[in-house]
Design an enzyme around this catalytic site. Structure first.
Site, PDB file in Angstrom:
ATOM      1  N   ASP A 143       0.823  -1.205   0.000  1.00 50.77           N
ATOM      2  CA  ASP A 143       0.000   0.000   0.000  1.00 50.77           C
ATOM      3  C   ASP A 143       0.859   1.257   0.000  1.00 50.77           C
ATOM      4  O   ASP A 143       2.075   1.186  -0.118  1.00 50.77           O
ATOM      5  CB  ASP A 143      -0.958  -0.043   1.201  1.00 50.77           C
ATOM      6  CG  ASP A 143      -2.311   0.549   0.880  1.00 50.77           C
ATOM      7  OD1 ASP A 143      -2.364   1.514   0.098  1.00 50.77           O
ATOM      8  OD2 ASP A 143      -3.316   0.056   1.419  1.00 50.77           O
ATOM      9  N   TRP A 185      -1.810   5.613  -5.877  1.00 49.93           N
ATOM     10  CA  TRP A 185      -3.043   6.396  -5.842  1.00 49.93           C
ATOM     11  C   TRP A 185      -3.065   7.452  -6.938  1.00 49.93           C
ATOM     12  O   TRP A 185      -2.043   7.915  -7.416  1.00 49.93           O
ATOM     13  CB  TRP A 185      -3.202   7.080  -4.494  1.00 49.93           C
ATOM     14  CG  TRP A 185      -3.348   6.131  -3.371  1.00 49.93           C
ATOM     15  CD1 TRP A 185      -3.785   4.845  -3.435  1.00 49.93           C
ATOM     16  CD2 TRP A 185      -3.029   6.370  -1.998  1.00 49.93           C
ATOM     17  NE1 TRP A 185      -3.786   4.273  -2.200  1.00 49.93           N
ATOM     18  CE2 TRP A 185      -3.330   5.176  -1.292  1.00 49.93           C
ATOM     19  CE3 TRP A 185      -2.536   7.460  -1.294  1.00 49.93           C
ATOM     20  CZ2 TRP A 185      -3.143   5.071   0.080  1.00 49.93           C
ATOM     21  CZ3 TRP A 185      -2.363   7.353   0.069  1.00 49.93           C
ATOM     22  CH2 TRP A 185      -2.663   6.171   0.743  1.00 49.93           C
ATOM     23  N   GLY A 186      -4.267   7.862  -7.287  1.00 49.18           N
ATOM     24  CA  GLY A 186      -4.417   8.996  -8.179  1.00 49.18           C
ATOM     25  C   GLY A 186      -5.125   8.686  -9.480  1.00 49.18           C
ATOM     26  O   GLY A 186      -5.591   9.589 -10.162  1.00 49.18           O
ATOM     27  N   ASP A 191     -12.438   6.409  -2.653  1.00 51.93           N
ATOM     28  CA  ASP A 191     -12.642   5.052  -2.151  1.00 51.93           C
ATOM     29  C   ASP A 191     -14.014   4.537  -2.550  1.00 51.93           C
ATOM     30  O   ASP A 191     -14.950   5.288  -2.792  1.00 51.93           O
ATOM     31  CB  ASP A 191     -12.538   5.043  -0.626  1.00 51.93           C
ATOM     32  CG  ASP A 191     -11.100   5.104  -0.135  1.00 51.93           C
ATOM     33  OD1 ASP A 191     -10.204   4.894  -0.957  1.00 51.93           O
ATOM     34  OD2 ASP A 191     -10.883   5.380   1.054  1.00 51.93           O
TER      35      ASP A 191
END
Length: 409
Positions: A143, A185-186, A191
């Site tokens: 993560d 991310w991005g 979420d």
């Protein structure tokens, strides 16, 4: 790449289109995920979940991993730097993996801490890899929380993916297969959650990056919320269909102790799963027409409606009714780049599991429910009937001209 920062921990079964290391294998990789229990997890819950997977037939359709995400560790490492499992809730990871009689799934993080504040793997990458291997795990989610400042790491996305190299070295050294899930991310907006506006927003996001999916990596749209929250049956079908046909990992983030048979049937649609796990084509379906909006319009509430892509058994179509009332949905076959002109196609409905005749030049799905979906498999079924007028179909033919010069444009 797992794009969610939701602090949920524990899981059900997942059927996953593999990200990264376990890339080119028939079956693509099948696993489970976690949006139901937050950090309230322990060994008993994981074993109960695995038992439900077997009892409900999820193992039989390919959900054959159990995913333990965050919140399983002690808050501090050992005096020699090893990450340790919580000695009350997870007293023995080896016992846990032995009981599951299957591949284990664990969580790690590329920063100082995991998203829930447990030890991350920054500066402990190889040490943690050794620990996880000794526990018998075969899946690594890496993560992206609590990342050190740029002047410390001095690397980009590729450098921070050093775990990928470690996972490949692990496989070479041990002869075992490690599925590697890398978070960056991005790419996807926000979420996941069990509400239609969140589902439609993610579908909108992925419509612009379908080219980034193949056997070497998958767009991970986050957990499946089937059976959670406010999703209607039709919305849940759309959610599952979109995730499966864009070849995202299918991670069930649901409490299996409370799931209804109706929602469970969605997760077990083997015709949809077969497209997700296609051994020949790893590519995602893509929009060929946005529908309500003009093509390439970014709209979280009204994403692209008309999608298609290849499969080993024919051309797959997905039609999404993004409106709040039922609608008929029409398209010309040759709008899809995977359809040949001059051919008629047999039509298989992947939700009703019925053969619905032959499509010639166009198809109309009648009365598609609000926020509902139609999933079709079209196969070539000989030449189209002779004598059709005009002799060319589809708006893409700017001029349809006979040998004698007669134009039908």
């Amino acid at each position: 790449m797992t794009l969610s920062r939701t602090f949920v921990a524990a899981v059900v079964g997942i059927l996953s289109a593999a990200t990264s290391a376990n890339a080119i294998t028939n079956g693509v990789g099948k696993l489970p995920a976690w949006n139901a229990f937050a950090c309230d997890v322990n060994e008993t819950l994981i074993i109960q979940t695995a038992n439900y997977m077997k009892e409900y037939g999820l193992l039989d359709v390919g959900y054959n991993h159990v995913n333990l995400d965050d919140c399983w560790a002690m808050k501090d490492r050992s005096s020699t730097g090893e990450v340790m499992s919580d000695n009350i809730r997870f007293p023995s990871m080896n016992t846990l993996t032995d009981q599951l009689h299957a591949l284990g799934l664990y969580y790690s993080d590329s920063g100082w801490f995991t998203c829930a504040g447990f030890p991350g793997s920054f500066m402990h990458e190889e040490q943690d890899a050794t620990t996880f291997q000794s526990w018998g795990f075969d899946f690594l989610k890496y993560d992206n929380c609590a990342i050190p400042f740029d002047d410390i790491i001095q690397e980009g996305m590729i450098g921070s993916g050093a775990w990928q190299m470690l996972s490949l070295r692990w496989q070479k050294k041990t002869g075992t297969t490690l599925i590697f899930s890398l978070c960056e991310w991005g790419w996807i907006d926000g979420d996941i959650g069990p509400q239609w506006n969140l589902i439609s927003s993610i579908i909108n996001s992925v419509s612009f990056i379908t080219q980034a999916t193949n056997y070497y990596g998958r767009n991970d749209l986050d957990m499946l919320e089937i059976g959670n929250g406010d999703l209607t049956y039709d919305e849940a079908k759309t959610h599952f269909t979109a995730w499966a046909l864009v070849k995202a990992p299918l991670l069930i983030g649901t409490n299996l102790a409370t799931i209804s048979q109706e929602m469970l049937s969605i997760l077990k649609n083997q015709e949809i799963i077969a497209v997700n796990q296609d051994p020949i084509y790893g590519t995602s379906i893509s929009p060929f027409r946005w529908g309500i909006n003009s093509d390439w319009t970014y709209n979280a509430m009204y994403p692209a409606q008309y999608w298609s892509g290849p499969s080993e058994n024919g051309t797959v179509f997905m039609l999404i009714n993004t409106e709040s009332e039922p609608a008929n949905m029409f398209f010309n076959l040759t709008e899809s780049p995977w359809i040949r002109a001059g051919i008629q196609y047999s039509v298989r409905d992947l939700w009703t599991h019925t053969d619905n005749g032959t499509a010639v030049r166009s198809f109309t799905a009648m009365n598609v429910p609000a926020h509902g979906v139609v999933a079709l498999l079209l196969k070539e079924d000989g030449n189209e009937p002779t004598g059709l007028m005009p002799p060319c179909a589809g708006e893409a033919f700017y001029e349809c001209t006979a040998e004698n010069g007669t134009s039908y444009s």
